[in-house]
Motif scaffolding. Structure first.
Motif, PDB file in Angstrom:
ATOM      1  N   THR A   1       0.829  -1.206   0.000  1.00 28.35           N
ATOM      2  CA  THR A   1       0.000   0.000   0.000  1.00 28.35           C
ATOM      3  C   THR A   1       0.862   1.254   0.000  1.00 28.35           C
ATOM      4  N   GLN A   2       1.919   1.253   0.808  1.00 29.06           N
ATOM      5  CA  GLN A   2       2.828   2.404   0.869  1.00 29.06           C
ATOM      6  C   GLN A   2       3.500   2.661  -0.480  1.00 29.06           C
ATOM      7  N   LYS A   3       3.858   1.577  -1.166  1.00 33.49           N
ATOM      8  CA  LYS A   3       4.488   1.711  -2.482  1.00 33.49           C
ATOM      9  C   LYS A   3       3.492   2.280  -3.500  1.00 33.49           C
ATOM     10  N   ILE A   4       2.239   1.834  -3.421  1.00 36.52           N
ATOM     11  CA  ILE A   4       1.201   2.331  -4.341  1.00 36.52           C
ATOM     12  C   ILE A   4       0.999   3.827  -4.145  1.00 36.52           C
TER      13      ILE A   4
ATOM     14  N   LYS B   1      -5.614  10.420 -16.210  1.00 37.44           N
ATOM     15  CA  LYS B   1      -6.591  11.215 -15.485  1.00 37.44           C
ATOM     16  C   LYS B   1      -6.322  11.091 -13.987  1.00 37.44           C
ATOM     17  N   LEU B   2      -6.818  12.078 -13.223  1.00 32.94           N
ATOM     18  CA  LEU B   2      -6.662  12.041 -11.768  1.00 32.94           C
ATOM     19  C   LEU B   2      -7.579  10.978 -11.179  1.00 32.94           C
ATOM     20  N   MET B   3      -7.078  10.292 -10.144  1.00 35.04           N
ATOM     21  CA  MET B   3      -7.862   9.245  -9.491  1.00 35.04           C
ATOM     22  C   MET B   3      -7.892   9.539  -7.992  1.00 35.04           C
ATOM     23  N   ARG B   4      -9.083   9.482  -7.404  1.00 36.62           N
ATOM     24  CA  ARG B   4      -9.198   9.737  -5.968  1.00 36.62           C
ATOM     25  C   ARG B   4      -8.638   8.568  -5.163  1.00 36.62           C
ATOM     26  N   LYS B   5      -7.892   8.856  -4.119  1.00 37.65           N
ATOM     27  CA  LYS B   5      -7.339   7.821  -3.243  1.00 37.65           C
ATOM     28  C   LYS B   5      -8.440   7.377  -2.280  1.00 37.65           C
ATOM     29  N   SER B   6      -9.216   6.436  -2.721  1.00 40.88           N
ATOM     30  CA  SER B   6     -10.340   5.964  -1.920  1.00 40.88           C
ATOM     31  C   SER B   6     -10.083   4.551  -1.402  1.00 40.88           C
TER      32      SER B   6
ATOM     33  N   GLN C   1      -8.405  -1.070  -2.251  1.00 40.79           N
ATOM     34  CA  GLN C   1      -8.769  -2.485  -2.093  1.00 40.79           C
ATOM     35  C   GLN C   1      -8.697  -3.210  -3.435  1.00 40.79           C
ATOM     36  N   LYS C   2      -9.182  -2.549  -4.473  1.00 45.53           N
ATOM     37  CA  LYS C   2      -9.209  -3.163  -5.796  1.00 45.53           C
ATOM     38  C   LYS C   2      -7.802  -3.397  -6.317  1.00 45.53           C
ATOM     39  N   ILE C   3      -6.907  -2.424  -6.120  1.00 48.24           N
ATOM     40  CA  ILE C   3      -5.516  -2.565  -6.572  1.00 48.24           C
ATOM     41  C   ILE C   3      -4.805  -3.673  -5.807  1.00 48.24           C
ATOM     42  N   LEU C   4      -5.074  -3.754  -4.495  1.00 45.95           N
ATOM     43  CA  LEU C   4      -4.428  -4.770  -3.650  1.00 45.95           C
ATOM     44  C   LEU C   4      -5.040  -6.151  -3.821  1.00 45.95           C
ATOM     45  N   GLY C   5      -6.212  -6.222  -4.416  1.00 39.61           N
ATOM     46  CA  GLY C   5      -6.871  -7.521  -4.595  1.00 39.61           C
ATOM     47  C   GLY C   5      -7.590  -7.999  -3.355  1.00 39.61           C
ATOM     48  N   LEU C   6      -7.980  -7.070  -2.490  1.00 37.47           N
ATOM     49  CA  LEU C   6      -8.700  -7.424  -1.268  1.00 37.47           C
ATOM     50  C   LEU C   6     -10.198  -7.229  -1.527  1.00 37.47           C
TER      51      LEU C   6
END
Length: 622
Positions: free
Chosen positions: A509-512, A525-530, A535-540
């Motif tokens: 998560t820290q690396k992301i 495009k800008l993406m909100r850190k939600s 969760q989706k990026i981490l696969g949780l």
């Protein structure tokens, strides 16, 4: 409360009733009349009776017949549309007091039949109206799209100059006696005949006042009619064949008037491979198909159609060994479509068991050149007689003569019988061996259970796998009845907290987060850190409460760095100023537009507006 209401004439358009009331009421402005009768002061809809509930409330004091259904069924064009729409659609439309109509009743696509832009009338009808009533009115029948002739006088309708769809505000127009003298359009005889036929079909539907029919009713009837016309198969060619039939049947000028001549590449015809598109077909086009396929709308709705490509029967029996050979005793035919060439075929099934096949274009089985190839089943009578010939030791030539078959065919039948007998014998021997072995293994299994009464099913299986496997394959029911009950063992799968897994997700998560700008550049495009995006990026895939329990360190870090909606908006504003308007003077509205911030919440508007204004002022000073 109103003190006067005009008595509606037969088939008078709802709009016409309102127009006559306005004419006699003395109201200065049409909007007063509309508001008084319908409770509305907006534009008039010429297709549906908007505000009808309000009108009925005021008009019913003059007659108990004045009801919602009375006006809908007798003074609107809804009875023409209703049979072809889903019942739920009609109920929703009427239940909403016609407020829920987003499109017109006849569609608004480019290839739809166009709505009439003017009021139409028949000069002969108008003359009769003024002679009988001293006034004229607009007939609902004459306002229907595609209707350009009067069925009563068989003459062309005249177009009134007022454009009803571009009236500014509200205007009530009533027919004038001078309108009778206007010149009528002349149609070619074939076009006039087609227009009159269509008008008669519309007149029939308005008169019958049908309720909604299910889509299956139209689909099944259309397919039957296509079959009767010989254009139903192959299914993929139905559309093209129907299109060619329609173009040959109707004059081109007539189809042009109805915007239905297929000039563009698109086709308005349903594919007739399911009933899904039937309800989207316009009523007028339904009537075109009905007239083409069965003669008229009346014939379509009042007659039942059965596809009988081989006639009504009975048909002749082609079993040469039956005492009714060549007699018309076959009463059953099973119609199907050939899997390869998609042609219609029929299996003629006689009570003697003999079945032969014919194609739809064949008139008689006696004309089929290689008839023996069409015998699908010989039946019990044929088999019995044939066995008698074998027992009598008749020669092949004699058997061939009696069965109407060639000698090679008889030889093949005999060879096939020998092979079949050998195969049956082998199957019988195999069955006997399996039965004997199964009985033997059952005894062994019973002995095992007696010797080891405390053993489970799994432990007995380990003692003699061959016996267990054989019985499970050939007599599973017996094995289940003669085996120990299955012991159910419940094993919990709940995992405990893993520090290693938590630290692993935390570092990811820290690396992301540290490379978030690169992540945004990839997606341009800008993406909100939600929470959801991380969760989706981490696969949780779990909900966040589960993550708090399983990975508390990771969850705490995520909660500390997530952006609120407001924070993300502000970052978007800063990014627009730094990237898009770098070294440029810019206005507040340009920044708001570029940041896509036109729809932010009202309670946040002032605060965000001040923030943007401040950044714009600072940016323009640089």
């Amino acid at each position: 409360m109103i003190v006067y209401f005009p008595k509606p004439y037969k088939n008078e358009l709802y709009y016409s009733i309102l127009a006559r009331y306005h004419f006699y009421s003395g109201d200065i402005h049409p909007s007063y009349t509309l508001k008084e009768l319908t409770g509305r002061a907006r534009r008039i809809n010429f297709e549906v009776p908007i505000g009808i509930d309000n009108l009925v409330t005021k008009a019913k004091i003059f007659s108990s017949t004045y009801s919602r259904d009375y006006f809908i069924n007798n003074h609107t064009i809804i009875p023409l549309v209703r049979p072809f729409k889903k019942k739920e659609w009609i109920q929703k439309l009427i239940g909403s007091n016609f407020e829920g109509l987003r499109h017109n009743l006849f569609g608004n696509k480019e290839d739809d039949i166009k709505l009439k832009e003017h009021l139409y009338y028949c000069p002969e009808c108008l003359k009769e109206q003024f002679g009988k009533y001293g006034e004229g009115y607009w007939n609902r029948f004459h306002q229907i799209p595609g209707i350009f002739v009067c069925t009563s006088h068989r003459v062309a309708l005249i177009k009134r100059s007022v454009d009803i769809h571009n009236i500014y505000g509200i205007e009530f127009v009533v027919p004038r006696i001078d309108d009778i003298k206007k010149e009528q359009k002349k149609y070619k005889s074939d076009v006039l005949r087609s227009l009159l036929n269509l008008a008669e079909d519309v007149d029939y539907l308005l008169d019958k006042n049908f309720d909604a029919f299910p889509a299956e009713f139209f689909y099944e009837k259309y397919v039957t009619l296509l079959e009767m016309k010989g254009i139903a198969y192959p299914m993929l060619q139905r559309g093209n064949r129907l299109k060619n039939l329609l173009l040959n049947y109707y004059p081109h000028e007539f189809l042009e008037m109805l915007n239905s001549s297929f000039i563009s590449n698109s086709s308005w015809l349903p594919k007739f491979n399911s009933n899904n598109r039937i309800t989207t077909l316009q009523p007028i086009r339904h009537l075109l198909l009905m007239r083409l396929l069965c003669g008229s709308a009346r014939d379509f709705f009042e007659n039942e159609y059965l596809y009988k490509p081989f006639g009504t029967g009975p048909w002749i029996c082609m079993n040469p060994l039956a005492d009714h050979y060549l007699k018309k005793v076959v009463k059953k035919v099973e119609v199907s479509v050939h899997e390869a060439n998609r042609a219609i075929q029929g299996d003629m099934k006689c009570s003697c068991g003999f079945v032969y096949r014919m194609r739809a274009w064949e008139k008689s089985p006696l004309d089929i050149e290689y008839f023996n190839n069409r015998i699908m089943k010989k039946g019990h009578i044929w088999e019995q007689k044939f066995n008698e010939f074998i027992e009598q030791k008749l020669k092949i030539n004699e058997i061939a003569r009696r069965t109407k078959m060639s000698r090679p065919t008889i030889r093949k039948i005999l060879r096939d019988r020998e092979k079949s007998s050998d195969s049956i014998l082998k199957e019988e021997k195999k069955y006997i061996k399996i039965s004997e072995k199964t009985s033997e293994y059952k005894k062994i299994w019973i002995d095992l259970r007696a010797k080891y009464p405390e053993y489970s099913r799994h432990e007995l299986n380990n003692k003699n796998r061959a016996v267990y496997t054989w019985l499970r394959k050939y007599d599973k029911e017996w094995l289940e009845a003669n085996s120990p009950d299955v012991k159910k063992v419940y094993r919990g799968r709940k995992k405990g907290y893993s520090v290693e897994a938590d630290y692993d997700f935390l570092h990811k998560t820290q690396k992301i987060i540290s490379t978030w700008s690169e992540f945004e550049e990839e997606r341009q495009k800008l993406m909100r850190k939600s929470k959801y995006r991380l969760q989706k990026i981490l696969g949780l895939g779990e909900n966040f409460d589960s993550i708090r329990i399983k990975y508390p360190l990771t969850a705490a870090f995520i909660e500390s760095i997530v952006e609120s909606t407001d924070e993300f908006r502000r970052r978007r504003v800063r990014n627009v100023l730094e990237v898009k308007f770098r070294n440029e003077e810019v206005s507040f509205h340009e920044v708001a537009e570029a940041s896509n911030l036109r729809s932010y919440k009202r309670d946040e508007r002032e605060e965000l507006k001040q923030y943007i204004q401040k950044l714009v002022e600072e940016h323009n000073k640089i």
